[in-house]
Design an enzyme around this catalytic site. Structure first.
Site, mmCIF file in Angstrom:
data_model
loop_
_atom_site.group_PDB
_atom_site.id
_atom_site.type_symbol
_atom_site.label_atom_id
_atom_site.label_comp_id
_atom_site.label_asym_id
_atom_site.label_seq_id
_atom_site.Cartn_x
_atom_site.Cartn_y
_atom_site.Cartn_z
ATOM 1 N N GLU A 211 80.850 -62.018 43.052
ATOM 2 C CA GLU A 211 80.242 -62.394 41.762
ATOM 3 C C GLU A 211 80.763 -61.450 40.679
ATOM 4 O OE1 GLU A 211 75.816 -63.491 40.526
ATOM 5 O OE2 GLU A 211 76.134 -61.332 40.496
ATOM 6 N N VAL B 2 78.652 -53.032 46.406
ATOM 7 C CA VAL B 2 78.296 -53.974 47.465
ATOM 8 C C VAL B 2 76.777 -53.993 47.468
ATOM 9 C CG1 VAL B 2 78.294 -54.355 49.954
ATOM 10 C CG2 VAL B 2 80.365 -53.568 48.818
ATOM 11 N N LYS B 3 76.194 -55.191 47.523
ATOM 12 C CA LYS B 3 74.734 -55.335 47.481
ATOM 13 C C LYS B 3 74.134 -54.508 48.611
ATOM 14 C CE LYS B 3 71.684 -59.270 46.546
ATOM 15 N NZ LYS B 3 71.613 -59.111 45.093
ATOM 16 N N LYS C 193 92.018 -53.563 40.097
ATOM 17 C CA LYS C 193 92.787 -54.568 39.349
ATOM 18 C C LYS C 193 92.275 -54.723 37.914
ATOM 19 C CE LYS C 193 94.550 -56.999 43.301
ATOM 20 N NZ LYS C 193 94.754 -58.280 43.997
ATOM 21 N N THR D 178 70.041 -53.803 31.922
ATOM 22 C CA THR D 178 69.757 -52.608 32.733
ATOM 23 C C THR D 178 68.289 -52.211 32.583
ATOM 24 O OG1 THR D 178 72.023 -51.887 32.363
ATOM 25 C CG2 THR D 178 70.502 -50.217 33.155
HETATM 26 P P1 0O2 Z 1 70.636 -57.729 41.657
HETATM 27 O O1 0O2 Z 1 69.701 -56.677 42.133
HETATM 28 O O2 0O2 Z 1 71.152 -57.446 40.291
HETATM 29 O O3 0O2 Z 1 71.727 -58.039 42.617
HETATM 30 P P2 0O2 Z 1 71.418 -66.145 43.221
HETATM 31 O O4 0O2 Z 1 70.014 -65.606 43.212
HETATM 32 O O5 0O2 Z 1 72.429 -65.140 42.732
HETATM 33 O O6 0O2 Z 1 71.858 -66.714 44.496
HETATM 34 P P3 0O2 Z 1 70.973 -67.520 40.851
HETATM 35 O O7 0O2 Z 1 69.525 -67.225 40.674
HETATM 36 O O8 0O2 Z 1 71.455 -68.823 40.367
HETATM 37 O O9 0O2 Z 1 71.406 -67.395 42.339
HETATM 38 O O10 0O2 Z 1 71.810 -66.372 40.255
HETATM 39 P P4 0O2 Z 1 71.999 -65.987 38.773
HETATM 40 O O11 0O2 Z 1 70.915 -66.521 37.926
HETATM 41 O O12 0O2 Z 1 73.388 -66.324 38.423
HETATM 42 O O13 0O2 Z 1 71.740 -64.426 38.814
HETATM 43 C C1 0O2 Z 1 72.308 -63.570 39.731
HETATM 44 C C2 0O2 Z 1 72.276 -62.143 39.210
HETATM 45 O O14 0O2 Z 1 72.291 -62.133 37.787
HETATM 46 C C3 0O2 Z 1 71.034 -61.384 39.579
HETATM 47 O O15 0O2 Z 1 71.198 -60.848 40.873
HETATM 48 C C4 0O2 Z 1 70.999 -60.298 38.491
HETATM 49 O O16 0O2 Z 1 71.964 -59.284 38.768
HETATM 50 C C5 0O2 Z 1 71.469 -61.075 37.292
HETATM 51 N N1 0O2 Z 1 70.340 -61.681 36.598
HETATM 52 C C6 0O2 Z 1 69.984 -62.972 36.573
HETATM 53 N N2 0O2 Z 1 68.884 -63.165 35.806
HETATM 54 C C7 0O2 Z 1 68.546 -61.954 35.345
HETATM 55 C C8 0O2 Z 1 67.477 -61.488 34.459
HETATM 56 O O17 0O2 Z 1 66.637 -62.243 33.982
HETATM 57 N N3 0O2 Z 1 67.449 -60.148 34.208
HETATM 58 C C9 0O2 Z 1 68.381 -59.281 34.714
HETATM 59 N N4 0O2 Z 1 68.265 -57.977 34.383
HETATM 60 N N5 0O2 Z 1 69.353 -59.677 35.544
HETATM 61 C C10 0O2 Z 1 69.448 -61.006 35.850
HETATM 62 P P5 0O2 Z 1 69.946 -60.485 41.765
HETATM 63 O O18 0O2 Z 1 70.332 -60.684 43.183
HETATM 64 O O19 0O2 Z 1 68.739 -61.214 41.287
HETATM 65 O O20 0O2 Z 1 69.695 -58.982 41.488
#
Ligand code: 0O2
Length: 267
Positions: free
Chosen positions: A140, A47-48, A23, A153
């Site tokens: 998300e 997908v995670k 989409k 990245t």
């Molecule tokens: P991955 O491996 O990318 O999936 P949540 O932990 O999602 O339940 P939170 O902490 O409120 O709740 O989520 P947030 O802050 O919205 O961040 C979720 C995702 O954003 C992360 O997923 C990362 O993909 C990205 N992200 C957040 N903060 C950072 C950061 O400081 N650096 C980078 N590079 N990415 C970030 P995951 O699951 O942590 O990791």
């Protein structure tokens, strides 16, 4: 839990990711077909992976029954834009859609994270249809510029390398890089109109040329071969002049010739 059961749990999320990528890619295609600028540059989806889901469940003390409600990024979409303004346009586009509903918004562009991370995050509710019937899932959507994506990245891979304990001197460099990217995004926004003009005229020209070639091909099927070859020669001369107005005029004339030969409706 058995791997087979995990596959069943994750299958609708994969479907959601696949559909959402199609989409959002369609938005790019639709804009380009119209000859207008697309606020979306590129779309990615995933997908995670299972180990990341298990880690998150452990970290947040989530059990299997709460998985679907508490882990909202099992289906993840990343939308890359050229300019910061495009990010907010994409949020509006998503907000206007009837096939997804925004549940949460997090603006890490206005509220930059301590790490230096910048992006706009949405959690949307999206419905997929499976053999068991319709199912609503959270997904998300991370929306960021090309520059923000480069930073995130690199920083993400450093987390893997240092197991989330990045040395302070590297963290400082990352903050500096993040600040430099804020400036870069601002500078790019300042010349956005110029860049959009250039990209638009390129796209308008590409669409015109494609329409002309299509008409020539149709004429070739029904018209006099020698006449069509002559028109083609003329087209090359007009094309070489690199003038959109001349090309548009040539296209209109060709349309009239095609109409005369009943060649316009040919596929
Ligand atoms: P991955 O491996 O990318 O999936 P949540 O932990 O999602 O339940 P939170 O902490 O409120 O709740 O989520 P947030 O802050 O919205 O961040 C979720 C995702 O954003 C992360 O997923 C990362 O993909 C990205 N992200 C957040 N903060 C950072 C950061 O400081 N650096 C980078 N590079 N990415 C970030 P995951 O699951 O942590 O990791």
């Amino acid at each position: 839990m058995e791997i087979q059961l995990w596959r069943e749990i994750l299958a609708p999320y994969q479907l959601a990711v696949d559909e959402l990528v199609v989409k959002f890619n369609h938005i790019i295609r639709e804009s380009r077909t119209r000859g207008t600028y697309s606020p979306i540059e590129r779309v990615e989806g995933r997908v995670k992976d299972l180990s990341s889901i298990l880690n998150k469940m452990q970290k947040k003390d989530v059990n299997m029954n709460d998985l679907e409600e508490k882990i909202k990024d099992i289906a993840g979409i990343r939308i890359i834009c050229q300019f910061v303004e495009d990010i907010y346009r994409v949020v509006e586009i998503i907000d206007d859609r009837s096939d997804m509903r925004i549940l949460e918004k997090k603006d890490y562009i206005k509220n930059v994270k301590n790490t230096g991370y910048r992006s706009f995050h949405l959690i949307v509710e999206y419905e997929v249809n499976t053999l068991n019937g319709p199912k609503k899932l959270p997904a998300e959507i991370q929306i960021r510029t090309l520059a923000m994506d480069f930073w995130a990245t690199v920083e993400h891979s450093l987390h893997y390398k240092y197991q989330h304990h990045i040395p302070e001197y590297i963290q400082d460099k990352l903050i500096n890089a993040s600040n430099a990217i804020i400036v870069l995004d601002q500078e790019m926004s300042a010349v956005r109109d110029e860049i959009l003009d250039a990209q638009n005229s390129f796209r308008i020209k590409a669409n015109l040329v494609s329409d002309i070639l299509h008409s020539l091909q149709n004429l070739y099927k029904v018209g006099n071969r020698r006449e069509v070859l002559k028109i083609q020669e003329e087209f090359y001369k007009v094309y070489e002049q690199d003038d959109i107005e001349l090309l548009t005029h040539f296209g209109h004339q060709l349309d009239m010739i095609a109409e005369g030969h009943g060649a316009q409706s040919l596929q």
